[in-house]
Motif scaffolding. Structure first.
Motif, short mmCIF file in Angstrom:
data_model
loop_
_atom_site.label_atom_id
_atom_site.label_comp_id
_atom_site.label_asym_id
_atom_site.label_seq_id
_atom_site.Cartn_x
_atom_site.Cartn_y
_atom_site.Cartn_z
N ALA A 105 5.12 -6.47 6.69
CA ALA A 105 4.38 -7.72 6.79
C ALA A 105 4.01 -8.30 5.43
O ALA A 105 4.04 -9.52 5.23
CB ALA A 105 3.12 -7.51 7.64
N CYS A 106 3.65 -7.44 4.48
CA CYS A 106 3.20 -7.96 3.17
C CYS A 106 4.33 -8.71 2.46
O CYS A 106 4.12 -9.77 1.88
CB CYS A 106 2.68 -6.83 2.29
N GLU A 121 8.86 -3.74 -0.73
CA GLU A 121 7.59 -3.66 0.00
C GLU A 121 6.55 -4.46 -0.77
O GLU A 121 6.52 -4.42 -2.00
CB GLU A 121 7.15 -2.19 0.08
N CYS A 176 0.82 -1.22 0.00
CA CYS A 176 0.00 0.00 0.00
C CYS A 176 0.85 1.26 0.00
O CYS A 176 0.31 2.36 0.12
CB CYS A 176 -0.92 0.00 1.21
N CYS A 186 3.97 -3.30 10.21
CA CYS A 186 2.97 -2.88 9.21
C CYS A 186 2.55 -1.46 9.52
O CYS A 186 1.49 -1.25 10.07
CB CYS A 186 1.78 -3.83 9.20
N GLY A 243 2.61 2.12 2.36
CA GLY A 243 2.77 2.55 3.75
C GLY A 243 4.20 2.36 4.24
O GLY A 243 4.71 3.16 5.03
FE1 SF4 Z 1 1.17 -1.38 3.66
FE2 SF4 Z 1 1.50 -2.69 6.00
FE3 SF4 Z 1 1.88 -3.97 3.69
FE4 SF4 Z 1 3.63 -2.09 4.46
S1 SF4 Z 1 3.23 -4.04 5.50
S2 SF4 Z 1 2.78 -2.35 2.39
S3 SF4 Z 1 2.25 -0.62 5.50
S4 SF4 Z 1 -0.08 -3.09 4.43
#
Ligand code: SF4
Length: 184
Positions: free
Chosen positions: A90-91, A63, A19, A154, A21
């Motif tokens: 986390a993703c 990411e 995302c 995350c 993030g």
């Molecule tokens: Fe987005 Fe969290 Fe995945 Fe990072 S780990 S890309 S902040 S959903």
């Protein structure tokens, strides 16, 4: 980790099924970014808007997980060009939020998103052949390429990015205290 004593390194980032993030958290290191500009040559990433990284990059941050065939291709090229690859967030590490779709078939997901779901006004599943082929499951990146480090969270807190980058610049192993190892 290989010994890295040179004062300047080349760093690239890429986002797969995420995302952005984690990229935002990286930017949260604020004024350190300016200091790093002296020590880091920024390659592929949102700061440069380059779509491919150079042939040789010292550190690559990834990411997002792997959702489609395009993600696989991008990740393999990125891995081949980065001496050290870090799974960020986390993703990338486990699949994260996007992997919630793994309980369902691709067909069920598409129907929910484009046909039966709340708010759909013009039902119809996109079928443009230019669209990348969805994989049956959302995969973490270590299932496709070798990963050298993980940065959990995350997103991971800015202080974790700060420690990772500082350690790599100093040619030592990163040390993340417990409070920077986030799994939420
Ligand atoms: Fe987005 Fe969290 Fe995945 Fe990072 S780990 S890309 S902040 S959903």
């Amino acid at each position: 980790m290989t010994e890295r004593t040179a004062s300047r390194i080349k760093m690239a980032t890429c986002s797969l099924a995420g995302c952005f993030g984690c990229h935002m958290s990286l930017l949260d290191i604020d004024e350190l970014l300016l200091a790093l500009a002296e020590r880091i040559e920024f390659d592929r990433g949102p700061l440069t808007d380059l779509k491919h990284c150079s042939e040789h990059v010292d550190v690559g941050l990834v990411e997002g997980g792997i959702a489609n065939a395009d993600n696989v291709e991008v990740l393999r090229e990125f891995r081949a060009r980065c001496a050290c690859l870090v799974a960020v967030g986390a993703c990338a590490i486990t699949g994260g939020v996007p992997s919630l779709r793994n309980r369902f078939t691709v067909s069920e997901c598409l129907r929910e998103a484009y046909v039966d779901g709340l708010g759909v006004v013009k039902p119809g599943i996109p079928s443009d052949p230019e669209l990348p082929l969805l994989l049956d499951k959302l995969r973490p990146i270590h299932e496709v390429v070798r990963v050298d480090y993980v940065l959990p969270g995350c997103p991971p807190p800015a202080a974790a990015f700060r420690e990772l980058i500082t350690a790599l610049l100093e040619g030592r192993e990163p040390v993340l205290p417990r409070e920077l190892r986030r799994f939420d």
